[in-house]
Design a protein around this motif. Sequence first.
Motif, PDB file in Angstrom:
ATOM      1  N   ALA A   8     -35.170  38.886  48.132  1.00 59.23           N
ATOM      2  CA  ALA A   8     -35.205  38.245  48.924  1.00 59.23           C
ATOM      3  C   ALA A   8     -36.220  38.362  49.619  1.00 59.23           C
ATOM      4  O   ALA A   8     -36.135  39.096  49.628  1.00 59.23           O
ATOM      5  CB  ALA A   8     -34.057  37.926  48.828  1.00 59.23           C
ATOM      6  N   ARG A   9     -36.474  36.889  50.829  1.00 56.94           N
ATOM      7  CA  ARG A   9     -36.177  37.840  51.816  1.00 56.94           C
ATOM      8  C   ARG A   9     -35.519  37.959  52.723  1.00 56.94           C
ATOM      9  O   ARG A   9     -35.092  37.086  53.464  1.00 56.94           O
ATOM     10  CB  ARG A   9     -37.656  35.816  52.183  1.00 56.94           C
TER      11      ARG A   9
ATOM     12  N   LYS B 138     -36.196  33.277  48.246  1.00 58.24           N
ATOM     13  CA  LYS B 138     -35.003  32.807  49.280  1.00 58.24           C
ATOM     14  C   LYS B 138     -34.751  33.329  50.714  1.00 58.24           C
ATOM     15  O   LYS B 138     -34.187  35.139  50.269  1.00 58.24           O
ATOM     16  CB  LYS B 138     -33.698  33.006  48.438  1.00 58.24           C
ATOM     17  N   PRO B 139     -35.151  32.986  51.791  1.00 62.76           N
ATOM     18  CA  PRO B 139     -33.766  34.067  52.876  1.00 62.76           C
ATOM     19  C   PRO B 139     -32.779  34.129  52.673  1.00 62.76           C
ATOM     20  O   PRO B 139     -31.648  33.845  52.232  1.00 62.76           O
ATOM     21  CB  PRO B 139     -34.080  32.944  53.838  1.00 62.76           C
TER      22      PRO B 139
ATOM     23  N   GLY C 178     -28.341  26.617  43.811  1.00 64.87           N
ATOM     24  CA  GLY C 178     -28.562  25.329  44.739  1.00 64.87           C
ATOM     25  C   GLY C 178     -28.870  25.318  45.882  1.00 64.87           C
ATOM     26  O   GLY C 178     -28.183  24.742  47.207  1.00 64.87           O
ATOM     27  N   ALA C 179     -28.944  27.097  47.149  1.00 62.19           N
ATOM     28  CA  ALA C 179     -28.692  26.959  48.881  1.00 62.19           C
ATOM     29  C   ALA C 179     -29.912  27.764  49.010  1.00 62.19           C
ATOM     30  O   ALA C 179     -30.965  27.750  47.844  1.00 62.19           O
ATOM     31  CB  ALA C 179     -27.861  28.534  48.595  1.00 62.19           C
ATOM     32  N   ASP C 180     -30.003  26.587  50.312  1.00 65.87           N
ATOM     33  CA  ASP C 180     -31.354  27.416  50.792  1.00 65.87           C
ATOM     34  C   ASP C 180     -31.557  28.463  51.021  1.00 65.87           C
ATOM     35  O   ASP C 180     -32.401  29.689  51.413  1.00 65.87           O
ATOM     36  CB  ASP C 180     -31.317  25.822  52.015  1.00 65.87           C
ATOM     37  N   ALA C 181     -30.549  28.854  51.979  1.00 64.37           N
ATOM     38  CA  ALA C 181     -30.117  30.496  52.117  1.00 64.37           C
ATOM     39  C   ALA C 181     -28.967  31.190  51.471  1.00 64.37           C
ATOM     40  O   ALA C 181     -28.721  30.532  51.474  1.00 64.37           O
ATOM     41  CB  ALA C 181     -30.384  31.248  53.662  1.00 64.37           C
ATOM     42  N   VAL C 182     -29.178  33.119  51.815  1.00 61.79           N
ATOM     43  CA  VAL C 182     -28.010  33.908  51.475  1.00 61.79           C
ATOM     44  C   VAL C 182     -27.201  34.617  52.896  1.00 61.79           C
ATOM     45  O   VAL C 182     -28.211  34.860  53.429  1.00 61.79           O
ATOM     46  CB  VAL C 182     -27.629  33.819  49.857  1.00 61.79           C
TER      47      VAL C 182
END
Length: 191
Positions: free
Chosen positions: A135-136, A105-106, A67-71
């Motif tokens: 991940a990116r 995901k960034p 649900g997140a755009d980035a971590v």
Amino acid sequence: MKILGISGSLRRDSYNTSLLRAAGELLPTGVELETWEGLKGVPPYDQDDDTADAPAAVAQLRSAVAGADAVLIATPEYNASIPGHLKNALDWVSRPVATNPLRNKPAAVIGASTGAFGAVWAQAELRKVLATIGARVLETEVAARHVAEHFDENGRLLDEGLCAELAEVVDELAAAVRAPAEAQAAVAFAA
Ligand SMILES: Cc1cc2nc3c(=O)[nH]c(=O)nc-3n(C[C@H](O)[C@H](O)[C@H](O)COP(=O)(O)O)c2cc1C
């Protein structure tokens, strides 16, 4: 835009949790940081338990990442590496390989230690693990050294240089969300 923040420390007065909180106060407009607090409840990874009916804490973590755009992860360093419980949680997130919620995901890593190196080994290993999961991962690092000197008794970050570094990392994370992965790859290739 939502960044999911994970502190790799379970300690009540954790410097890494404080560092993450400080990052949350330096976000660009339109970006929010939601912290995930369930790390202590994640069971040890067992492939036999990694079924469609995954343990509740694992399902919750996977859903929070999805649900997140980035971590953004703040990691302590334990014996020159990632704390075991944090690595364990990421092992759960990494499956299924092709569709895990960290893929593309960034992600960015920051870290604090009471010693002279600011958890740089743990951060390097964590970036490697996140990249392996798909991940990116940003190269940017925030290494909070001798961290006990940089927070006041209420857990507020006093060091202006560290504040600037945290602001930069969350800016870069937001920019990575906005930039399509293909555009980033093209820039990397051109460079
Ligand atoms: C088991 C253990 C191993 C540690 N190993 C390291 C280490 O390898 N390098 C380091 O800089 N600090 C090490 N430390 C010190 C941590 O940097 C310090 O405890 C720090 O406050 C942990 O982060 P936290 O405040 O977010 O819990 C270690 C601490 C513990 C408890």
